[in-house]
Write a protein that holds these residues in place. Structure first.
Motif, PDB file in Angstrom:
ATOM      1  N   GLN A 111       0.986  -1.205  -0.261  1.00 13.97           N
ATOM      2  CA  GLN A 111      -0.037   0.490   0.315  1.00 13.97           C
ATOM      3  C   GLN A 111       0.897   1.118  -0.021  1.00 13.97           C
ATOM      4  N   PRO A 112       2.025   1.162   0.732  1.00 13.99           N
ATOM      5  CA  PRO A 112       2.679   2.153   0.315  1.00 13.99           C
ATOM      6  C   PRO A 112       3.218   2.640  -0.903  1.00 13.99           C
ATOM      7  N   ALA A 113       3.196   2.138  -1.594  1.00 18.74           N
ATOM      8  CA  ALA A 113       4.063   1.873  -2.923  1.00 18.74           C
ATOM      9  C   ALA A 113       2.816   2.445  -3.845  1.00 18.74           C
ATOM     10  N   ALA A 114       1.462   2.159  -3.611  1.00 18.24           N
ATOM     11  CA  ALA A 114      -0.068   2.246  -4.323  1.00 18.24           C
ATOM     12  C   ALA A 114       0.401   3.206  -4.290  1.00 18.24           C
ATOM     13  N   ASP A 115      -0.067   4.356  -2.612  1.00 19.36           N
ATOM     14  CA  ASP A 115       0.502   6.044  -2.477  1.00 19.36           C
ATOM     15  C   ASP A 115       0.625   6.180  -3.342  1.00 19.36           C
ATOM     16  N   ALA A 116       2.909   5.926  -3.671  1.00 19.61           N
ATOM     17  CA  ALA A 116       3.750   7.175  -3.536  1.00 19.61           C
ATOM     18  C   ALA A 116       3.453   7.203  -5.718  1.00 19.61           C
ATOM     19  N   MET A 117       2.414   5.785  -5.894  1.00 17.63           N
ATOM     20  CA  MET A 117       2.436   5.248  -7.736  1.00 17.63           C
ATOM     21  C   MET A 117       1.050   6.618  -7.589  1.00 17.63           C
ATOM     22  N   ALA A 118      -0.233   6.634  -7.248  1.00 21.05           N
ATOM     23  CA  ALA A 118      -0.779   7.525  -7.068  1.00 21.05           C
ATOM     24  C   ALA A 118      -0.533   9.079  -7.336  1.00 21.05           C
ATOM     25  N   GLU A 119       0.186   9.797  -6.476  1.00 15.09           N
ATOM     26  CA  GLU A 119       0.886  10.644  -6.772  1.00 15.09           C
ATOM     27  C   GLU A 119       1.274  10.639  -7.761  1.00 15.09           C
ATOM     28  N   ALA A 120       2.837  10.104  -8.144  1.00 19.21           N
ATOM     29  CA  ALA A 120       3.463  10.061  -9.485  1.00 19.21           C
ATOM     30  C   ALA A 120       2.542  10.413 -10.435  1.00 19.21           C
ATOM     31  N   LEU A 121       1.374   9.586 -10.660  1.00 17.21           N
ATOM     32  CA  LEU A 121       0.662   9.632 -11.689  1.00 17.21           C
ATOM     33  C   LEU A 121      -0.211  10.919 -12.148  1.00 17.21           C
ATOM     34  N   THR A 122      -0.718  10.976 -10.585  1.00 18.65           N
ATOM     35  CA  THR A 122      -1.345  12.387 -10.386  1.00 18.65           C
ATOM     36  C   THR A 122      -0.694  13.479 -11.555  1.00 18.65           C
ATOM     37  N   GLU A 176      -6.654   4.415 -12.674  1.00 21.66           N
ATOM     38  CA  GLU A 176      -7.199   4.420 -11.413  1.00 21.66           C
ATOM     39  C   GLU A 176      -6.508   3.088 -11.118  1.00 21.66           C
ATOM     40  N   LEU A 177      -6.198   2.679 -12.300  1.00 20.04           N
ATOM     41  CA  LEU A 177      -5.878   1.147 -12.752  1.00 20.04           C
ATOM     42  C   LEU A 177      -5.239   0.841 -11.946  1.00 20.04           C
ATOM     43  N   LEU A 178      -3.895   1.016 -12.760  1.00 21.76           N
ATOM     44  CA  LEU A 178      -2.325   0.890 -12.356  1.00 21.76           C
ATOM     45  C   LEU A 178      -1.874   1.649 -10.516  1.00 21.76           C
ATOM     46  N   VAL A 179      -2.962   2.652 -10.151  1.00 16.52           N
ATOM     47  CA  VAL A 179      -2.205   2.430  -9.310  1.00 16.52           C
ATOM     48  C   VAL A 179      -3.222   0.836  -7.801  1.00 16.52           C
TER      49      VAL A 179
END
Length: 311
Positions: free
Chosen positions: A208-219, A247-250
């Motif tokens: 989950q911490p990596a998913a959060d980081a990717m959400a920020e980067a992909l935004t 959203e799917l990548l996150v």
């Protein structure tokens, strides 16, 4: 009907891309652009190793993508074959979904390299080394794997990470739970359970911490319109909407890679020829899933030339 597919982590090896770079200016340009985007000589690591440096998640992920994209560029620039013109759809296994998206214009090459560098670092940082693990279940289907995961968890995380083909499923989670799964595998009807030499428990809730980081980067770097639709790892369905794909990548970071279901869906949609760019990993899986199909793996210039002549 043709679909282009892209391999994931584990397909890297020292020497990857060397022949392509020697033979094609288009390939050299890809490797140079990735080096510039990352501010490191990644191609030197791909070319010379050492192997432990190449297998580091933060290097392996952009390296595998660069290799796949070099092949896509060679097809386009050296042989006049556009993926968008020849294919119906694309798909990639885990990080390969980023390669697929880059190949159809959703991300620039430089942005894809930076996103994968970050993804690799974030996945590695999410769980301390030794805390998590993964194992491959051979001769197991999804139902058996899920039952085994539930039994082995015992209060820890133990989840299905990859549903690869009808006889191979991967579990991910806490190291203790994975060890229990290996011990219990035969009781649940699996032929064999093999611990995997990975540095982190990918595609489970511990990420989950990596998913959060990717959400920020992909935004900050959202996908753009795609020249071909992509089959998502997370849903095993087709999407061409950039906002939905973000959203799917996150969700993909913590979610199961539904590769078997994705390939079944592609076969049902009429795909008869799967072309793997940059590896010989997903093709054998597809052969077990979509029996009435042809698989082509493109790694060498000779393979690229042969494919171009066939088309």
């Amino acid at each position: 009907m043709i679909a282009f597919v892209f391999p994931g982590q584990g397909s890297q090896k020292v020497g990857m891309g060397v022949e392509l770079a020697a033979a094609s200016a288009a390939a050299r340009a890809v490797f140079e652009e990735v080096n510039d985007a990352l501010g490191q000589d990644l191609f030197a690591v791909m070319r010379e190793g050492p192997e432990d440096a190449l297998t580091l998640t933060e290097n392996a992920q952009p390296a595998i993508m660069a290799h796949s994209l070099a092949i896509a560029r060679i097809l386009e620039h050296d042989f006049g074959l556009s993926l968008a013109a020849k294919g119906e759809a694309v798909a990639g296994h885990s990080l390969g979904e980023y390669s697929a998206l880059a190949a159809v214009g959703a991300f620039s090459l430089a942005d894809t390299a930076r996103l994968l560098k970050l993804r690799g670092r974030a996945m590695q940082a999410a769980v301390p080394v030794g805390v998590g693990g993964m194992c491959a279940l051979l001769g197991a289907d999804l139902e058996k794997a899920q039952a085994l995961a539930e039994a082995a968890a015992q209060g820890e995380v133990c989840e299905v990470a990859n549903d690869n083909d009808p006889g191979q499923v991967v579990l991910s989670g806490h190291a203790g739970a994975i060890a229990r799964a290996v011990d219990l595998a035969k009781e649940f009807g699996c032929k064999r359970a093999v611990p995997l030499p990975v540095s982190a428990p990918f595609h489970c809730s511990l990420m989950q911490p990596a998913a959060d980081a990717m959400a920020e980067a992909l935004t900050r770097t959202p996908p753009r319109p795609m020249a071909l639709p992509v089959y998502s790892n997370f849903t095993a369905t087709l999407t061409s909407d950039p906002a939905a794909e973000l959203e799917l990548l996150v969700k993909q970071v913590t979610g199961r890679v539904r590769w078997r279901e994705s390939m079944e869906a592609m076969g049902a949609a009429g795909i008869t020829h799967f072309v793997e760019l940059g590896g010989k990993v997903v093709g054998p899986m597809i052969r077990k899933i979509v029996s009435e199909s042809e698989q082509t793996s493109l790694v060498t210039m000779a393979e690229l030339e042969g494919f171009a002549k066939e088309l």
